[in-house]
Design a protein around this motif. Structure first.
Motif, PDB file in Angstrom:
ATOM      1  N   THR A  55       0.822  -1.218   0.000  1.00 59.05           N
ATOM      2  CA  THR A  55       0.000   0.000   0.000  1.00 59.05           C
ATOM      3  C   THR A  55       0.854   1.266   0.000  1.00 59.05           C
ATOM      4  N   GLY A  56       2.178   1.117  -0.051  1.00 62.17           N
ATOM      5  CA  GLY A  56       3.039   2.297  -0.002  1.00 62.17           C
ATOM      6  C   GLY A  56       3.227   2.928  -1.368  1.00 62.17           C
ATOM      7  N   TRP A  57       4.233   3.817  -1.465  1.00 64.36           N
ATOM      8  CA  TRP A  57       4.551   4.480  -2.730  1.00 64.36           C
ATOM      9  C   TRP A  57       5.494   3.603  -3.547  1.00 64.36           C
ATOM     10  N   LEU A  58       5.229   3.522  -4.859  1.00 61.02           N
ATOM     11  CA  LEU A  58       6.067   2.735  -5.756  1.00 61.02           C
ATOM     12  C   LEU A  58       6.731   3.655  -6.775  1.00 61.02           C
ATOM     13  N   MET A  59       8.078   3.730  -6.711  1.00 64.75           N
ATOM     14  CA  MET A  59       8.834   4.515  -7.686  1.00 64.75           C
ATOM     15  C   MET A  59       9.269   3.586  -8.817  1.00 64.75           C
ATOM     16  N   SER A  60       8.958   3.961 -10.064  1.00 62.47           N
ATOM     17  CA  SER A  60       9.309   3.087 -11.189  1.00 62.47           C
ATOM     18  C   SER A  60       9.518   3.920 -12.439  1.00 62.47           C
ATOM     19  N   ASP A  61       9.895   3.237 -13.542  1.00 62.33           N
ATOM     20  CA  ASP A  61       9.894   3.930 -14.830  1.00 62.33           C
ATOM     21  C   ASP A  61       8.473   3.863 -15.396  1.00 62.33           C
ATOM     22  N   GLY A  62       8.295   4.259 -16.659  1.00 63.27           N
ATOM     23  CA  GLY A  62       6.945   4.340 -17.212  1.00 63.27           C
ATOM     24  C   GLY A  62       6.439   3.038 -17.809  1.00 63.27           C
ATOM     25  N   TRP A  63       7.144   1.912 -17.550  1.00 68.62           N
ATOM     26  CA  TRP A  63       6.770   0.624 -18.135  1.00 68.62           C
ATOM     27  C   TRP A  63       5.354   0.237 -17.738  1.00 68.62           C
ATOM     28  N   ILE A  64       4.620  -0.313 -18.719  1.00 70.95           N
ATOM     29  CA  ILE A  64       3.182  -0.567 -18.581  1.00 70.95           C
ATOM     30  C   ILE A  64       2.845  -1.475 -17.391  1.00 70.95           C
ATOM     31  N   ALA A  65       3.780  -2.392 -17.040  1.00 71.73           N
ATOM     32  CA  ALA A  65       3.509  -3.345 -15.958  1.00 71.73           C
ATOM     33  C   ALA A  65       3.219  -2.636 -14.637  1.00 71.73           C
ATOM     34  N   TYR A  66       3.709  -1.408 -14.469  1.00 69.84           N
ATOM     35  CA  TYR A  66       3.518  -0.699 -13.196  1.00 69.84           C
ATOM     36  C   TYR A  66       2.280   0.207 -13.234  1.00 69.84           C
ATOM     37  N   ARG A  67       1.720   0.438 -14.443  1.00 68.47           N
ATOM     38  CA  ARG A  67       0.732   1.507 -14.630  1.00 68.47           C
ATOM     39  C   ARG A  67      -0.519   1.375 -13.772  1.00 68.47           C
ATOM     40  N   HIS A  68      -0.931   0.100 -13.474  1.00 65.61           N
ATOM     41  CA  HIS A  68      -2.183  -0.085 -12.750  1.00 65.61           C
ATOM     42  C   HIS A  68      -2.041   0.254 -11.276  1.00 65.61           C
ATOM     43  N   TYR A  69      -0.768   0.421 -10.811  1.00 67.33           N
ATOM     44  CA  TYR A  69      -0.564   0.605  -9.383  1.00 67.33           C
ATOM     45  C   TYR A  69      -0.948   2.028  -8.959  1.00 67.33           C
ATOM     46  N   PRO A  70      -1.797   2.188  -7.923  1.00 70.47           N
ATOM     47  CA  PRO A  70      -2.342   3.526  -7.639  1.00 70.47           C
ATOM     48  C   PRO A  70      -1.343   4.550  -7.078  1.00 70.47           C
ATOM     49  N   CYS A  71      -0.532   4.188  -6.081  1.00 68.94           N
ATOM     50  CA  CYS A  71       0.371   5.161  -5.447  1.00 68.94           C
ATOM     51  C   CYS A  71       1.726   5.138  -6.140  1.00 68.94           C
ATOM     52  N   ARG A  72       1.814   5.755  -7.312  1.00 67.35           N
ATOM     53  CA  ARG A  72       3.018   5.580  -8.098  1.00 67.35           C
ATOM     54  C   ARG A  72       3.799   6.889  -8.222  1.00 67.35           C
ATOM     55  N   LEU A  73       5.124   6.739  -8.291  1.00 70.06           N
ATOM     56  CA  LEU A  73       6.009   7.882  -8.509  1.00 70.06           C
ATOM     57  C   LEU A  73       6.817   7.607  -9.765  1.00 70.06           C
ATOM     58  N   ARG A  74       7.243   8.682 -10.449  1.00 67.14           N
ATOM     59  CA  ARG A  74       8.078   8.488 -11.628  1.00 67.14           C
ATOM     60  C   ARG A  74       9.441   9.127 -11.411  1.00 67.14           C
ATOM     61  N   CYS A  75      10.448   8.518 -12.028  1.00 68.03           N
ATOM     62  CA  CYS A  75      11.810   9.031 -11.903  1.00 68.03           C
ATOM     63  C   CYS A  75      11.981  10.255 -12.791  1.00 68.03           C
ATOM     64  N   TRP A  76      12.334  11.390 -12.179  1.00 63.95           N
ATOM     65  CA  TRP A  76      12.485  12.627 -12.950  1.00 63.95           C
ATOM     66  C   TRP A  76      13.776  12.636 -13.764  1.00 63.95           C
ATOM     67  N   ALA A  77      14.774  11.902 -13.331  1.00 66.54           N
ATOM     68  CA  ALA A  77      16.054  11.916 -14.046  1.00 66.54           C
ATOM     69  C   ALA A  77      15.855  11.510 -15.510  1.00 66.54           C
ATOM     70  N   HIS A  78      15.000  10.504 -15.736  1.00 65.27           N
ATOM     71  CA  HIS A  78      14.747  10.059 -17.113  1.00 65.27           C
ATOM     72  C   HIS A  78      14.068  11.145 -17.925  1.00 65.27           C
ATOM     73  N   LEU A  79      13.064  11.801 -17.309  1.00 66.15           N
ATOM     74  CA  LEU A  79      12.299  12.826 -18.024  1.00 66.15           C
ATOM     75  C   LEU A  79      13.211  14.009 -18.359  1.00 66.15           C
ATOM     76  N   ILE A  80      14.049  14.381 -17.401  1.00 68.87           N
ATOM     77  CA  ILE A  80      14.948  15.512 -17.618  1.00 68.87           C
ATOM     78  C   ILE A  80      15.946  15.190 -18.728  1.00 68.87           C
ATOM     79  N   ARG A  81      16.437  13.930 -18.735  1.00 71.77           N
ATOM     80  CA  ARG A  81      17.363  13.515 -19.798  1.00 71.77           C
ATOM     81  C   ARG A  81      16.689  13.622 -21.167  1.00 71.77           C
ATOM     82  N   LYS A  82      15.440  13.148 -21.239  1.00 70.97           N
ATOM     83  CA  LYS A  82      14.720  13.201 -22.522  1.00 70.97           C
ATOM     84  C   LYS A  82      14.472  14.651 -22.937  1.00 70.97           C
ATOM     85  N   ALA A  83      14.068  15.506 -21.982  1.00 72.59           N
ATOM     86  CA  ALA A  83      13.794  16.914 -22.289  1.00 72.59           C
ATOM     87  C   ALA A  83      15.074  17.618 -22.749  1.00 72.59           C
ATOM     88  N   ARG A  84      16.200  17.263 -22.105  1.00 72.09           N
ATOM     89  CA  ARG A  84      17.468  17.880 -22.480  1.00 72.09           C
ATOM     90  C   ARG A  84      17.857  17.487 -23.910  1.00 72.09           C
TER      91      ARG A  84
END
Ligand SMILES: [Zn+2]
Length: 522
Positions: free
Chosen positions: A329-358
């Motif tokens: 029931t805690g927070w789950l930090m993951s990448d954007g892979w579909i296998a994690y998408r159904h999980y309600p309390c989810r966090l995303r890694c900003w390092a990946h997003l920042i790399r892509k934006a850069r």
């Protein structure tokens, strides 16, 4: 089991007639317990519920798996496969001297491992034992009376090589050879009872592995071999070279391989403890990396909390995430892979997003550059706000404070998801799809912004994968995942894993249960 085959062979009608009522009752109780245990074993399997949950893999295996015997093939550091012995030395407690089979040359078209009918070669190294250990039966297998060992005769034995550990005050690493002698003793009732080496129960998912005290490699030496293979990433062939060149011990690749597999079977029950600790944690990092298993494109998954690191080798479907995290029931930090998408309390890694934006911000495409710069600018401003909020709660919460920038970013994403530029479109869609998970951290600034914990955990094993080219069988994959979980969890808790592993192997070979993993600060 109370009665060995040797004891059972001696018990017949005449012996039972000869026992007094009390001895007979004791024998009946032992026979009843053995019979029940035998029936339970007959009925055990992954397909019925009499096994603990650990006997099921937390994902669905596909059919048409490769032959488990193929796991006897091991890859060396240069990626060249070497055949290993199919039947290593110390399997059955019947001979005094363990016999070892050396590798044979295998033509590429043939199955890996020793070929049927290939001649074996006996162990040629002769040891001078440092000590002798005698094992006496303690109670009569028939009538149950205590035995003293008086008049007992040795009927079998074997040599074991174990480790004398170095320590900071007295550094050093020595091997220690023990002559184990097993005795047979006669009781007044006429029954002859033998002391036998211990046997441990093996998880059905590790079929083919034996846990037994009848081993050339003692528990401490087994822990060293696991360390060399998994922590120092030496191939089986290099471990053989190290042991021979530095410690004067000649072990075959097959015995080294068997030792690693047996160590994994010893710690297999720890998996349940690790899963429970994962479920009880309030924050989890998950990640996955490619892990080939005999040509199959599988994945090495990692789940880590503050005090636990748990690995699995499995497909990339969502079954694994669903089954491992069932009840989390805690927070789950993951990448954007579909296998994690159904999980309600989810966090995303900003390092990946920042790399892509850069990447987009440095693009030659004008639209991409414009969108990339906007994403980068917004994420950097929000990151600064999260860092500031960690120092002390802000007067206005971060999402409210940055509502206009967030609204602008969302409008830009909705606009650029129609972009013809592939990566611009992809980043816009990714942000929109995972909006809640990406920006959940703004309302909870104490949560992490990156998935560094999981990525750092995987890095060590990615190098092992490059050296070993993955694993060859489901059992081989499970061996790596179990040992990796125990090694990394111990290290994370501030303990060297090797003493724990030594004790685990000794206990489980003797048929005792696995001791709990060391706790942080113990
Ligand atoms: Zn007796």
């Amino acid at each position: 089991m109370h009665l060995s085959p040797h004891s059972l062979q001696q018990i017949d009608d005449a012996y039972i007639e000869s026992l007094d009522p009390e001895a007979l009752r004791g024998l009946s109780l032992r026979l009843l317990a053995d019979l029940k245990e035998a029936w339970d074993r007959l009925n055990q399997g992954p397909e019925n519920s009499s096994r603990p949950p650990s006997s099921r893999v937390p994902w669905d295996r596909k059919c048409g798996r490769p032959d488990p015997e193929a796991d006897a093939m091991v890859a060396d550091g240069e990626g060249e496969a070497k055949p290993a012995e199919a039947k290593p030395a110390e399997a059955k407690p019947v001979e005094v001297k363990p016999v070892e089979v050396k590798p044979v040359e295998v033509k590429p078209a043939r199955k890996p491992g020793q070929q049927p009918g290939a001649p074996g070669r006996g162990r040629t190294q002769v040891f001078h034992a440092h000590e002798e250990q005698a094992h006496y039966p303690t109670a009569c297998g028939g009538c149950g009376h205590a035995l003293t060992g008086a008049g007992a005769v040795a009927y079998t034995g074997f040599q074991a090589v174990d480790l004398r550990w170095g320590d900071p005050r007295q550094p050093g690493l020595t091997l220690w050879v023990v002559d184990h002698r097993y005795y047979e003793a006669a009781c007044g009732c006429g029954h002859r009872t033998r002391a036998v080496p211990g046997q441990g129960e093996v998880d059905p998912l590790l079929a083919g592995i034996d846990l037994s005290e009848w081993r050339l490699v003692g528990p401490g030496l087994a822990a060293l071999i696991v360390a060399l293979a998994l922590r120092f990433r030496l191939s089986r062939a290099r471990i053989r070279e190290f042991l021979a060149d530095w410690l004067g011990l000649e072990l075959s690749v097959g015995v080294i391989h068997q030792t690693i597999h047996e160590a994994s079977a010893a710690v297999a029950p720890a998996e349940q403890e690790l899963v429970q600790a994962i479920l009880a944690s309030d924050r989890l990092h998950a990640d996955e990396t490619a892990w080939p298993e005999q040509g199959q494109p599988l994945w090495l998954w990692v789940f880590c909390s503050v005090t636990v690191t748990l690995y699995y080798v499995a497909g990339r479907g969502r079954e694994l995430v669903e089954n491992v995290l069932d009840g989390f029931t805690g927070w789950l930090m993951s990448d954007g892979w579909i296998a994690y998408r159904h999980y309600p309390c989810r966090l995303r890694c900003w390092a990946h997003l920042i790399r892509k934006a850069r990447g987009l911000a440095q693009s030659c495409d004008r639209e991409a550059r414009f969108f990339g710069q906007q994403v980068l600018k917004t994420l950097e401003a929000l990151m600064a706000a999260v860092y500031a909020a960690r120092e002390g709660p802000p007067a206005v919460d971060v999402p409210t404070q940055h509502a206009p920038a967030l609204a602008e970013l969302r409008a830009a994403c909705e606009h650029y998801q129609r972009s013809d530029h592939g990566k611009t479109h992809a980043l816009a869609v990714e942000l929109l799809n995972d909006w809640a998970a990406i920006f959940a951290v703004l309302s909870h600034p104490e949560l992490p912004l990156t998935n560094n914990d999981a990525e750092r955990a995987l890095r060590h094993w990615v190098i092992l994968r490059k050296l070993s080219l993955g694993t060859r069988t489901p059992v081989g994959s499970r061996v790596v995942a179990l040992l990796a979980s125990v090694i990394d969890t111990c290290r994370q808790r501030g303990h060297a894993p090797w003493r724990y592993l030594e004790r685990a192997i000794a206990d489980r070979r003797a048929g005792r249960s696995l001791t709990a993993l060391p706790q942080p600060g113990e």
